[in-house]
Design a protein around this motif. Structure first.
Motif, short mmCIF file in Angstrom:
data_model
loop_
_atom_site.label_atom_id
_atom_site.label_comp_id
_atom_site.label_asym_id
_atom_site.label_seq_id
_atom_site.Cartn_x
_atom_site.Cartn_y
_atom_site.Cartn_z
N GLU A 22 67.01 -15.08 24.32
CA GLU A 22 66.44 -15.13 23.07
C GLU A 22 66.24 -13.71 23.09
O GLU A 22 65.67 -12.54 22.32
N GLN A 23 65.60 -12.73 23.81
CA GLN A 23 65.64 -11.15 23.71
C GLN A 23 66.22 -10.15 23.45
O GLN A 23 67.69 -10.47 24.28
N GLY A 24 66.03 -9.61 22.30
CA GLY A 24 67.06 -8.28 21.62
C GLY A 24 67.84 -7.61 22.40
O GLY A 24 68.31 -7.38 22.72
N MET A 25 66.60 -6.33 22.91
CA MET A 25 67.03 -5.95 24.38
C MET A 25 66.49 -5.93 25.51
O MET A 25 65.84 -6.27 25.69
N VAL A 26 67.69 -6.13 26.32
CA VAL A 26 67.34 -6.21 27.89
C VAL A 26 66.86 -5.59 28.31
O VAL A 26 66.95 -4.23 28.09
N ASP A 27 66.01 -5.42 29.27
CA ASP A 27 64.95 -4.59 30.23
C ASP A 27 65.39 -4.65 31.03
O ASP A 27 65.40 -5.93 31.80
N MET A 28 65.74 -3.22 31.55
CA MET A 28 66.96 -3.36 32.56
C MET A 28 66.03 -3.09 34.00
O MET A 28 66.44 -3.49 35.49
N SER A 29 64.46 -2.75 34.08
CA SER A 29 63.60 -2.99 35.04
C SER A 29 63.18 -4.66 34.82
O SER A 29 63.12 -4.92 36.69
N LYS A 30 63.70 -5.23 34.19
CA LYS A 30 63.50 -6.96 34.53
C LYS A 30 65.04 -7.90 34.69
O LYS A 30 64.69 -8.67 34.00
N VAL A 31 65.68 -6.79 34.95
CA VAL A 31 67.30 -7.65 35.57
C VAL A 31 66.66 -8.66 37.30
O VAL A 31 67.32 -7.32 37.40
N TYR A 32 67.15 -9.35 37.24
CA TYR A 32 67.29 -9.82 38.64
C TYR A 32 68.65 -10.15 39.34
O TYR A 32 69.46 -11.02 38.09
N THR A 33 68.99 -9.84 40.39
CA THR A 33 70.49 -9.77 40.68
C THR A 33 70.63 -11.44 41.76
O THR A 33 69.18 -11.60 42.94
N LEU A 34 71.57 -12.30 41.53
CA LEU A 34 71.69 -13.42 42.61
C LEU A 34 72.78 -13.22 43.25
O LEU A 34 74.26 -12.58 42.59
N ASN A 35 72.51 -13.85 44.55
CA ASN A 35 74.47 -14.09 45.21
C ASN A 35 75.09 -15.18 44.43
O ASN A 35 74.33 -16.25 43.71
N GLU A 36 76.13 -15.73 44.64
CA GLU A 36 76.51 -16.80 44.27
C GLU A 36 75.99 -17.73 44.34
O GLU A 36 75.31 -18.70 43.68
N THR A 37 75.88 -18.06 45.42
CA THR A 37 74.92 -19.33 46.21
C THR A 37 73.29 -19.78 45.35
O THR A 37 73.41 -20.45 45.17
N ALA A 38 72.06 -18.02 45.47
CA ALA A 38 71.37 -18.65 45.39
C ALA A 38 71.62 -19.16 43.28
O ALA A 38 70.55 -19.43 42.24
N ALA A 39 72.80 -18.31 43.09
CA ALA A 39 73.47 -18.05 41.18
C ALA A 39 73.78 -20.32 41.27
O ALA A 39 73.03 -20.69 39.79
N TRP A 40 74.67 -20.87 41.59
CA TRP A 40 74.68 -22.15 41.78
C TRP A 40 73.27 -23.05 41.77
O TRP A 40 73.80 -24.28 40.94
N LEU A 41 72.31 -22.20 42.51
CA LEU A 41 71.37 -23.21 43.19
C LEU A 41 70.75 -23.12 41.77
O LEU A 41 69.44 -24.60 41.57
N TRP A 42 70.13 -22.36 41.34
CA TRP A 42 69.55 -22.19 40.22
C TRP A 42 70.32 -23.07 38.90
O TRP A 42 68.99 -23.33 38.21
N GLU A 43 71.66 -23.11 38.65
CA GLU A 43 72.09 -24.39 37.73
C GLU A 43 71.30 -25.77 38.05
O GLU A 43 71.47 -26.27 37.23
N GLN A 44 71.69 -26.00 38.97
CA GLN A 44 71.17 -27.03 39.98
C GLN A 44 69.68 -27.61 40.12
O GLN A 44 69.73 -28.64 38.97
N LEU A 45 68.60 -26.42 39.96
CA LEU A 45 67.90 -26.72 39.84
C LEU A 45 67.16 -26.40 38.16
O LEU A 45 65.65 -26.97 38.26
N ASP A 46 67.65 -25.59 37.39
CA ASP A 46 67.28 -25.93 36.05
C ASP A 46 66.63 -26.81 35.60
O ASP A 46 67.54 -28.14 35.61
N GLY A 47 65.07 -27.03 34.87
CA GLY A 47 64.80 -28.09 34.12
C GLY A 47 64.39 -29.08 34.99
O GLY A 47 63.96 -30.28 34.59
N LYS A 48 64.29 -28.90 35.89
CA LYS A 48 64.06 -30.03 37.36
C LYS A 48 62.62 -30.10 38.33
O LYS A 48 62.98 -28.57 38.61
N ASP A 49 62.14 -30.48 39.10
CA ASP A 49 60.92 -30.54 39.56
C ASP A 49 61.58 -30.99 40.86
O ASP A 49 62.85 -31.41 40.94
#
Length: 92
Positions: A22-49
């Motif tokens: 929902e962010q209109g203009m991207v604040d480049m000081s708040k961009v977080y880069t993940l490696n492939e494994t961390a990105a995959w984990l994020w997708e698996q954990l999103d919305g879950k405890d």
């Protein structure tokens, strides 16, 4: 714990970045880069405890990490959790 809501991971070139859709203009000081494994984990954990052991189980199921001990894998997951905490990307 739970990942902060309203964020998503997008692949940009070879990188994975966490963005707020929902962010209109991207604040480049708040961009977080993940490696492939961390990105995959994020997708698996999103919305879950989840707990650290849940993360370890997911990684063990998805990746060939038999050479890593539970202690090594736990340290890696705790480092990732700390990154999420340091950047206010996780709710406890």
């Amino acid at each position: 714990m739970r990942l902060k809501e309203g964020l998503t991971v997008r692949k940009v070139g070879k990188d994975y970045v966490i963005v707020s859709p929902e962010q209109g203009m991207v604040d480049m000081s708040k961009v977080y880069t993940l490696n492939e494994t961390a990105a995959w984990l994020w997708e698996q954990l999103d919305g879950k405890d989840f707990e650290v052991d849940d993360m370890i189980a997911l990684v063990r199921e998805q990746y060939d990490v038999d050479a890593l001990s539970d202690d090594e894998l736990k340290k890696d997951m705790l480092d990732l959790i700390q990154f999420f905490k340091d950047n206010a990307l996780i709710i406890q």
